[in-house]
Write an enzyme that holds these catalytic residues in place. Structure first.
Site, PDB file in Angstrom:
ATOM      1  CB  CYS A 230      -0.924   0.006   1.208  1.00  0.00           C
ATOM      2  SG  CYS A 230      -1.964  -1.436   1.218  1.00  0.00           S
TER       3      CYS A 230
ATOM      4  CG  HIS B 270      -3.419   3.262   1.095  1.00  0.00           C
ATOM      5  ND1 HIS B 270      -3.796   2.778  -0.126  1.00  0.00           N
ATOM      6  CD2 HIS B 270      -3.539   2.227   1.968  1.00  0.00           C
ATOM      7  CE1 HIS B 270      -4.123   1.497   0.000  1.00  0.00           C
ATOM      8  NE2 HIS B 270      -3.978   1.139   1.262  1.00  0.00           N
TER       9      HIS B 270
ATOM     10  CG  ASN C  22      -6.840  -1.123   0.156  1.00  0.00           C
ATOM     11  OD1 ASN C  22      -6.009  -0.877  -0.708  1.00  0.00           O
ATOM     12  ND2 ASN C  22      -6.525  -1.300   1.433  1.00  0.00           N
TER      13      ASN C  22
END
Ligand code: ACO
Length: 330
Positions: free
Chosen positions: A110, A257, A287
Site C-alpha cells: 500500500c 491511501h 482498496n
C-alpha cells in the site's frame, strides 16, 4: 508531475453481489469500511496488472504532452505482478514499445506508490533522469478467497491502475518538496500472503493437501492493522509538515491511501480538516493498494481539485508494515 492517468476495469462488483458469494452484507461492509462497490477484472477481458498499467500510462503520457520516447525510466509499484518474475516494469516497457530504458519494480504494497514517487524524485534531483513514468497497479481479484473464509479481506480489495509522469521542475519551490519513508518489519506477518513463496513453495502446499490451508490467500489482522495505520498516518503527515516548516492549515488536499474510509475519517478528524481537503474514492473502488493514491490523485486532478500552487500531501500505510508521505507543491 505533468500528466496523470488512471484506469479501472469495467466490471462493477457491489456489496450485494459479494453477499451472493460470501456470508456478508452491504450494511456490514459499508459500516466497517465505507466501501459500496469495487471493480474486479472480468477474467474474459484482457485486463491484467500490466495491461491496466499500460492503459493508465497512455492517458498520463497523453495528458503530459510528452512523446513516449521522452520517458527516461519506469518505476512500477505492485504487489500483484502478472508473473512471479520478471516484474511489471519490463512488461510496460515492452507493451508501450519504449526504447530500452530502465524499469524498476517496487514491492511496498500500500506504500508502493509513495515509495515509487520518492525514488523518482531522487533520480530527478540528482539529474540522472528528466521524465519518469511512475505506476501503481493491482489485480487483487485474481488472488482473493471468494468464499466466506476469506470475507475479512476479500470485501476490502479492488483492481485498478494509475500512472504519473514525474518531470524535472525548474522552480525550486515547486514539485516534490520532500518524502518520508518508514518500515517496521516485525509486523510483517500481520498483513501478508505467505505462499507460494521460496519459504513455502508449491510442492509443500500440494504435499500437505490441506483443504484448510489458507496460506496462499492474503491474511490480515484487521484490528491491529487499523490501530497502527491511524497512528502512523498521523505521524508521517506531521513529519512532512515539520520538514517543510508548514502547518496543517497550509494543506490544500490530503490524499490518504484508500485503506478503509474509517481510517481516513479518523485522520481527518484528528487534523480537523474539512471534507473538501481530504480526497476519498474508496466507496467506488475499494482498496487498490499501490494503485489507490495515484487513482485518487488522477481523479482529483481531472475534477479540478488540484490547482497550481496547491499543497498536496500523499500519505500511505500498509503491509510490511511500511508507511510514508510525499509533500507536493503543485
Ligand atoms: N462480512 C460479515 N462479517 C464479517 C466480515 C464480512 N465481510 N468479515 C469479518 N466478519 C465477521 C468476523 O468473522 C467476526 O465475526 P465473529 O465476531 O463472529 O467472530 C466479526 O465480523 C468481527 O470481525 P472483526 O475482524 O473483529 O471486524 P472489525 O470490526 O475489526 O472489522 C475490518 C474488520 C473492516 C477489516 C477492520 O478490522 C479494519 O478496517 N481494519 C483495517 C484493515 C484495513 O484497513 N486494511 C487495509 C489497510 S492496509 C492495506 O491497505 C494493505
Amino acid at each position: 508531475m505533468i500528466g496523470l492517468g488512471h484506469y479501472v476495469p469495467e466490471n462493477v462488483v457491489t456489496n450485494d453481489d459479494l453477499s451472493k458469494l460470501i456470508d456478508t452484507s452491504d450494511s456490514w461492509i459499508q459500516e466497517r469500511t465505507g466501501i459500496k462497490e469495487r471493480r474486479w477484472i472480468d477474467p474474459k477481458s484482457d485486463d491484467t496488472t500490466s495491461t491496466m498499467a499500460v492503459k493508465a500510462s497512455k492517458i498520463a503520457i497523453k495528458k503530459s504532452g510528452l512523446n513516449k520516447n521522452d520517458i527516461d525510466f519506469i518505476i512500477f509499484a505492485t504487489l500483484s505482478p502478472d508473473m512471479y518474475f520478471p516484474g511489471g516494469g519490463v512488461r510496460v516497457q515492452d507493451m508501450l514499445d519504449l526504447p530500452t530504458i530502465g524499469a524498476l519494480d517496487v514491492r511496498n504494497q500500500c506504500s508502493g506508490f509513495v515509495y515509487a514517487m520518492s525514488v523518482a524524485d531522487q533520480f530527478i534531483k540528482t539529474g540522472m533522469y528528466k521524465n519518469i513514468l511512475v505506476i501503481g497497479s493491482e489485480n487483487h481479484s485474481g488472488g482473493l478467497d471468494k468464499s466466506t473464509k476469506g470475507r475479512g479481506v476479500t470485501v476490502i480489495f479492488g483492481d485498478g491502475a494509475g500512472a504519473a509522469i514525474v518531470s524535472r521542475c525548474e522552480q525550486k519551490e515547486k514539485g516534490i518538496l520532500s518524502s518520508h519513508l518508514h518500515s517496521e518489519g516485525k509486523h510483517a506477518r500481520e498483513l501478508m500472503l505467505d505462499g507460494p513463496s521460496t519459504g513455502r513453495w508449491v510442492p509443500e502446499i500440494i504435499a500437505n493437501n490441506d483443504p484448510n490451508d489458507q496460506s496462499y490467500y492474503p491474511y490480515m489482522n484487521g484490528q491491529f492493522v487499523f490501530k497502527n495505520a491511524v497512528k502512523r498516518f498521523i505521524e508521517v503527515i506531521n513529519e512532512g509538515l515539520e520538514a517543510n516548516n508548514l502547518q496543517i492549515s497550509d494543506i490544500d488536499l490530503l490524499i490518504p491511501h484508500q485503506a478503509n474510509m474509517r481510517i481516513s475519517q479518523f485522520v481527518q478528524r484528528k487534523f480537523k480538516l474539512s471534507d473538501d481537503k481530504v480526497y476519498n474514492n474508496i466507496m467506488s473502488y475499494g482498496n487498490t493498494t499501490a494503485a489507490s493514491i495515484i487513482i485518487a490523485l488522477s481523479e482529483a486532478w481531472e475534477q479540478g481539485k488540484v490547482k497550481e500552487d496547491d499543497l498536496i500531501i500523499l500519505a500511505s500505510f500498509g503491509a510490511g508494515f511500511t508507511w510514508g508521505s510525499v509533500m507536493i507543491r503543485w
